[in-house]
Design a protein around this motif. Structure first.
Motif, PDB file in Angstrom:
ATOM      1  N   ASP A  17       3.275   4.839   3.660  1.00 55.30           N
ATOM      2  CA  ASP A  17       3.280   5.172   2.230  1.00 55.30           C
ATOM      3  C   ASP A  17       3.121   3.949   1.328  1.00 55.30           C
ATOM      4  OD1 ASP A  17       3.488   7.808   2.739  1.00 55.30           O
ATOM      5  OD2 ASP A  17       5.576   8.036   2.159  1.00 55.30           O
ATOM      6  N   LYS A  20       0.021   3.755  -0.682  1.00 55.46           N
ATOM      7  CA  LYS A  20      -0.049   4.575  -1.892  1.00 55.46           C
ATOM      8  C   LYS A  20       0.319   3.752  -3.126  1.00 55.46           C
ATOM      9  CE  LYS A  20       3.310   7.458  -2.438  1.00 55.46           C
ATOM     10  NZ  LYS A  20       4.190   8.625  -2.226  1.00 55.46           N
ATOM     11  N   ASP A 106       8.577   0.429  -1.902  1.00 59.19           N
ATOM     12  CA  ASP A 106       8.981   1.801  -2.176  1.00 59.19           C
ATOM     13  C   ASP A 106      10.201   1.733  -3.091  1.00 59.19           C
ATOM     14  OD1 ASP A 106       9.267   4.537  -2.132  1.00 59.19           O
ATOM     15  OD2 ASP A 106       8.992   4.702   0.036  1.00 59.19           O
TER      16      ASP A 106
END
Length: 213
Positions: A17, A20, A106
């Motif tokens: 992720d 992203k 994140d």
């Protein structure tokens, strides 16, 4: 020293992720609305692209980690003393998962823990203060809880933990009136946060409240 060793990991390639977030910083228009979190998450990375190049985005969680280390020390030093605070800081700073969290691109690894520790620090100081100082740390507590919830809804766990701590500390003299008062404060707080989340569409028209929920 605990942070210096982690600087060697700033240039590590992005995984899963993390791509992203990195892609969003390079081309936010192509991924607008991809973050199914409250609007502060996307806003944070929109601002970051003005200061940090895409290949060095791990500086962001590392900066939050440094601030978290300072807060952790301040909290534990007041609660349990210098030796305990120092040992805890060394433990958190050297374990493998602590290193991964400090560099993870994140919200869960470094950003949410920072707001959690800020809330605990403000809560501790609010409990022991009076007058204007108490109002100051109460405002800081409100801001930390609000910002944490605007990053990710799971931050509600921190609010619940602090509320339970308060109720347990006053368990011998708590009254129904006090419980109603606390309930009213929590309701107003959550309503205010809900309003801010709703206004998030003014900043980002692609923000999807139903996807966030």
């Amino acid at each position: 020293a605990l942070l210096t060793t982690k600087f060697f990991g700033i240039g590590l390639p992005y995984h899963q992720d993390e791509w992203k977030f990195a892609h969003f910083v390079v081309d936010p228009a192509s991924l607008t609305g991809i973050f199914h979190h409250p609007p502060l998450t996307e806003l944070l990375f929109r601002v970051a692209r003005w200061f940090v190049p895409p290949e060095l985005l791990r500086i962001i969680p590392l900066a939050f980690t440094g601030a978290s280390y300072a807060l952790l020390y301040l909290i534990l030093e007041r609660r349990t003393g210098f030796r305990s605070a120092l040992l805890s800081l060394v433990l958190v700073g050297t374990v493998a998962y602590g290193t991964l969290a400090a560099l993870m691109l994140d919200t869960d690894g470094a950003i949410l823990p920072f707001f959690m520790l800020l809330a605990v620090y403000a809560y501790d100081r609010w409990r022991e203060s009076i007058g204007r100082t108490r109002l100051l740390f109460g405002s800081l507590l409100f801001a930390a809880l609000m910002l944490g919830l605007l990053v990710k809804l799971s931050f509600i766990l921190v609010i619940g933990a602090i509320l339970l701590d308060y109720l347990y500390e006053h368990r011998r003299d708590i009254t129904f009136r006090e419980i109603w008062r606390l309930g009213g404060i929590v309701f107003v707080f959550l309503a205010f946060v809900a309003l801010l989340i709703g206004l998030g569409r003014l900043i980002n028209p692609a923000f999807n409240i139903s996807a966030m929920i």
